[in-house]
Design a protein around this motif. Structure first.
Motif, PDB file in Angstrom:
ATOM      1  N   ARG A  81       5.551  -5.101  -2.943  1.00 33.26           N
ATOM      2  CA  ARG A  81       5.968  -4.557  -1.601  1.00 33.26           C
ATOM      3  C   ARG A  81       5.665  -3.065  -1.803  1.00 33.26           C
ATOM      4  NH1 ARG A  81       9.099  -6.140   2.481  1.00 33.26           N
ATOM      5  NH2 ARG A  81       9.412  -8.561   2.776  1.00 33.26           N
ATOM      6  N   MET A  82       5.069  -2.452  -0.791  1.00 35.98           N
ATOM      7  CA  MET A  82       5.107  -0.919  -0.721  1.00 35.98           C
ATOM      8  C   MET A  82       5.474  -0.122   0.547  1.00 35.98           C
ATOM      9  SD  MET A  82       1.042  -0.672  -2.311  1.00 35.98           S
ATOM     10  CE  MET A  82       0.765  -1.728  -3.825  1.00 35.98           C
ATOM     11  N   LYS A  83       5.845   1.013   0.093  1.00 35.33           N
ATOM     12  CA  LYS A  83       6.374   1.836   1.080  1.00 35.33           C
ATOM     13  C   LYS A  83       5.345   3.110   1.321  1.00 35.33           C
ATOM     14  CE  LYS A  83       9.619   2.600   4.360  1.00 35.33           C
ATOM     15  NZ  LYS A  83       9.767   1.613   5.379  1.00 35.33           N
ATOM     16  N   CYS A  84       5.544   4.024   0.476  1.00 36.41           N
ATOM     17  CA  CYS A  84       4.473   5.132   0.618  1.00 36.41           C
ATOM     18  C   CYS A  84       3.133   5.091   0.140  1.00 36.41           C
ATOM     19  CB  CYS A  84       5.138   6.242  -0.484  1.00 36.41           C
ATOM     20  SG  CYS A  84       5.141   6.090  -1.919  1.00 36.41           S
ATOM     21  N   GLY A  85       2.924   4.166  -0.853  1.00 34.22           N
ATOM     22  CA  GLY A  85       1.709   3.915  -1.295  1.00 34.22           C
ATOM     23  C   GLY A  85       1.084   4.883  -2.093  1.00 34.22           C
ATOM     24  N   VAL A  86       1.584   6.125  -2.324  1.00 28.32           N
ATOM     25  CA  VAL A  86       0.991   6.975  -3.185  1.00 28.32           C
ATOM     26  C   VAL A  86       2.058   7.572  -4.380  1.00 28.32           C
ATOM     27  CG1 VAL A  86      -0.216   8.110  -1.470  1.00 28.32           C
ATOM     28  CG2 VAL A  86       2.099   8.658  -1.593  1.00 28.32           C
ATOM     29  N   GLY A  87       2.886   6.653  -4.983  1.00 26.00           N
ATOM     30  CA  GLY A  87       3.602   6.923  -6.145  1.00 26.00           C
ATOM     31  C   GLY A  87       4.771   7.970  -5.916  1.00 26.00           C
ATOM     32  N   LYS A  88       5.340   7.874  -4.678  1.00 22.70           N
ATOM     33  CA  LYS A  88       6.604   8.901  -4.331  1.00 22.70           C
ATOM     34  C   LYS A  88       7.870   8.003  -4.229  1.00 22.70           C
ATOM     35  CE  LYS A  88       4.126  12.651  -3.524  1.00 22.70           C
ATOM     36  NZ  LYS A  88       3.882  13.501  -4.682  1.00 22.70           N
ATOM     37  N   CYS A  89       7.993   6.925  -3.686  1.00 25.74           N
ATOM     38  CA  CYS A  89       9.209   6.151  -3.136  1.00 25.74           C
ATOM     39  C   CYS A  89       9.459   5.176  -4.386  1.00 25.74           C
ATOM     40  CB  CYS A  89       8.883   5.478  -1.838  1.00 25.74           C
ATOM     41  SG  CYS A  89       7.981   3.780  -2.052  1.00 25.74           S
ATOM     42  N   GLY A  90       9.045   4.643  -5.493  1.00 22.57           N
ATOM     43  CA  GLY A  90       9.406   3.725  -6.354  1.00 22.57           C
ATOM     44  C   GLY A  90       9.514   2.391  -5.679  1.00 22.57           C
ATOM     45  N   ARG A  91       9.062   2.034  -4.571  1.00 26.91           N
ATOM     46  CA  ARG A  91       9.250   0.804  -3.983  1.00 26.91           C
ATOM     47  C   ARG A  91       8.345  -0.390  -4.789  1.00 26.91           C
ATOM     48  NH1 ARG A  91      10.260  -0.458   1.450  1.00 26.91           N
ATOM     49  NH2 ARG A  91      10.600  -2.834   1.603  1.00 26.91           N
ATOM     50  N   CYS A  92       7.367  -0.090  -5.474  1.00 24.70           N
ATOM     51  CA  CYS A  92       6.351  -0.928  -5.671  1.00 24.70           C
ATOM     52  C   CYS A  92       6.203  -1.314  -7.130  1.00 24.70           C
ATOM     53  CB  CYS A  92       5.043  -0.290  -5.465  1.00 24.70           C
ATOM     54  SG  CYS A  92       4.487   0.984  -6.393  1.00 24.70           S
ATOM     55  N   ASN A  93       7.326  -0.857  -7.903  1.00 27.72           N
ATOM     56  CA  ASN A  93       7.255  -0.625  -9.476  1.00 27.72           C
ATOM     57  C   ASN A  93       7.275  -2.232 -10.172  1.00 27.72           C
ATOM     58  OD1 ASN A  93      10.009  -0.769  -9.053  1.00 27.72           O
ATOM     59  ND2 ASN A  93      10.050  -0.801 -11.190  1.00 27.72           N
ATOM     60  N   VAL A 134       5.431   0.592 -14.253  1.00 23.09           N
ATOM     61  CA  VAL A 134       4.184   0.850 -13.638  1.00 23.09           C
ATOM     62  C   VAL A 134       4.202   0.810 -11.918  1.00 23.09           C
ATOM     63  CG1 VAL A 134       2.029  -0.214 -13.182  1.00 23.09           C
ATOM     64  CG2 VAL A 134       2.835  -0.315 -15.480  1.00 23.09           C
ATOM     65  N   TYR A 135       3.721   1.973 -11.588  1.00 23.43           N
ATOM     66  CA  TYR A 135       3.590   1.970 -10.082  1.00 23.43           C
ATOM     67  C   TYR A 135       2.493   1.081  -9.591  1.00 23.43           C
ATOM     68  CZ  TYR A 135       7.389   5.371  -9.471  1.00 23.43           C
ATOM     69  OH  TYR A 135       8.702   5.820  -9.582  1.00 23.43           O
ATOM     70  N   VAL A 136       2.676   0.101  -8.957  1.00 27.79           N
ATOM     71  CA  VAL A 136       1.325  -0.800  -8.762  1.00 27.79           C
ATOM     72  C   VAL A 136       0.521   0.218  -7.743  1.00 27.79           C
ATOM     73  CG1 VAL A 136       0.724  -3.013  -7.707  1.00 27.79           C
ATOM     74  CG2 VAL A 136       2.650  -2.959  -9.201  1.00 27.79           C
ATOM     75  N   CYS A 137       0.978   0.868  -6.900  1.00 26.39           N
ATOM     76  CA  CYS A 137       0.276   1.761  -5.831  1.00 26.39           C
ATOM     77  C   CYS A 137      -0.667   2.612  -6.438  1.00 26.39           C
ATOM     78  CB  CYS A 137       1.174   2.427  -4.636  1.00 26.39           C
ATOM     79  SG  CYS A 137       2.253   3.689  -5.342  1.00 26.39           S
ATOM     80  N   LYS A 138      -0.261   3.170  -7.622  1.00 24.77           N
ATOM     81  CA  LYS A 138      -1.018   3.987  -8.268  1.00 24.77           C
ATOM     82  C   LYS A 138      -1.819   3.628  -9.499  1.00 24.77           C
ATOM     83  CE  LYS A 138      -0.289   8.512  -8.196  1.00 24.77           C
ATOM     84  NZ  LYS A 138      -0.853   9.652  -7.670  1.00 24.77           N
TER      85      LYS A 138
HETATM   86  S1  FES Z   1       4.711   2.374  -3.136  1.00 29.25           S
HETATM   87 FE1  FES Z   1       6.225   4.131  -3.312  1.00 29.25          FE
HETATM   88  S2  FES Z   1       5.777   4.415  -5.286  1.00 29.25           S
HETATM   89 FE2  FES Z   1       4.555   2.950  -5.004  1.00 29.25          FE
END
Ligand code: FES
Ligand code: FAD
Length: 276
Positions: free
Chosen positions: A239-251, A255-259
């Motif tokens: 699951r993702m929120k920001c998509g750019v490594g800022k929110c920590g939602r996807c870890n 590892v940040y999956v979005c980055k």
């Molecule tokens: S979706 Fe926000 S840090 Fe990856």
């Protein structure tokens, strides 16, 4: 610049594939942005239905197509319900492209094995078209695609097109009980069909995307076929929120999956915490 501000996109075309899956072709309202838009296959975007929210989808068109980008989604909840109602001429939002991509340069000179289940065809489709449009760079292409029933297969017309290319083998399958009287593909679960197909695996890389259970049982088959962990790729859908490594939602652990993802090979996945 506000990194959360989406670009406005014109909806060009909407196609319904199954009872709950549609694909959408979109282009930037700003024509110069459309011309400059570049991404690599395997990357994703964050798409918004105004008034409802954002959802993450793979960009399922090939990066070689310049007039539009395409995404394909399953109706599952709030945002995808709203996207289900869009029509050509409507406007949606887009942020991206985000994430890493399939290492198509490293794959040059290799045979490609694509294995997909259900809604996972779109994230594979972009790589298939990319490889077909750069045909001289890749060897044999094998596509194994399965769905629960015949009615659940997406991009069915393209499966037939791909089968017409030289050195491309397409194996379609549906789960037992999901076949129709005129079904001429295989009946069985993807891992079993893969095993039975005796796909040659010399000098090959595999991209396997689908439900976790399909991936789980396909991996040992691929290993038995002789593929090394570093040559087996998948894409995570955290699951993702920001998509750019800022929110920590996807870890996934550290590892940040979005980055750093969503594309990982099995060697990298084995270094993540147990439940990945
Ligand atoms: S979706 Fe926000 S840090 Fe990856
Ligand atoms: C990198 C990436 C690529 C993706 N590519 C695609 C794609 O090409 N096509 C597609 O249909 N979907 C894709 N997904 C999943 C998609 O983002 C979610 O299904 C969607 O956001 C659900 O939004 P919603 O508001 O309609 O549903 P919600 O109301 O948020 O949730 C409805 C249901 O969907 C489930 N769900 C929500 N988010 C996810 C998720 N990230 N993964 C799995 N299940 C989820 C919830 O658990 C719930 O059961 C991708 C996800 C990621 C992270």
């Amino acid at each position: 610049m506000n990194i959360y501000k989406p670009d406005l996109m014109d909806v060009l075309e909407v196609n319904q594939h199954t009872a709950d899956i549609k694909s959408v072709k979109i282009a930037f309202k700003d024509k110069s942005k459309q011309q400059d838009f570049a991404f690599r296959v395997g990357q994703f975007g964050i798409f918004s239905a105004f008034g409802y929210g954002e959802s993450t989808f793979n960009i399922c068109s090939s990066s070689t197509w310049k007039d539009y980008a395409e995404f394909c989604f399953r109706r599952t909840g709030k945002v995808t319900e709203a996207l289900w109602r869009i029509e050509p001429g409507d406007t949606i939002g887009f942020r991206g492209p985000y994430g890493n991509h399939y290492p198509t340069d490293e794959w040059e000179g290799k045979n490609l094995i694509f294995i997909g289940g259900g809604i996972a065809m779109p994230p594979i489709r972009c790589a298939i078209w990319y490889a077909l449009e750069n045909r001289e760079k890749y060897g044999r292409i094998t596509i194994v695609y399965g769905a629960r029933t015949v009615g659940d297969l997406v991009y069915r017309d393209e499966l037939d097109k791909w089968a017409g290319y030289k050195d491309v083998k397409v194996i379609r399958c549906v789960d037992p009980g999901g076949e129709t009287p005129d079904w001429d593909g295989e009946v069985g679960f993807v891992p079993a069909v893969l095993e039975k197909a005796s796909v040659p695996a010399d000098n090959s890389v595999a991209l396997v995307i689908g439900p976790p259970i399909m991936i789980k049982f396909s991996l040992p088959v691929l290993s038995k076929m002789g593929l090394a962990d570093k040559d087996i790729y998948t894409s995570l859908e955290n699951r993702m929120k920001c998509g750019v490594g800022k929110c920590g939602r996807c870890n996934a652990g550290p590892v940040y999956v979005c980055k750093e993802g969503p594309v990982f090979n099995l060697e990298q996945l084995k270094r993540l915490p147990e439940d990945y």
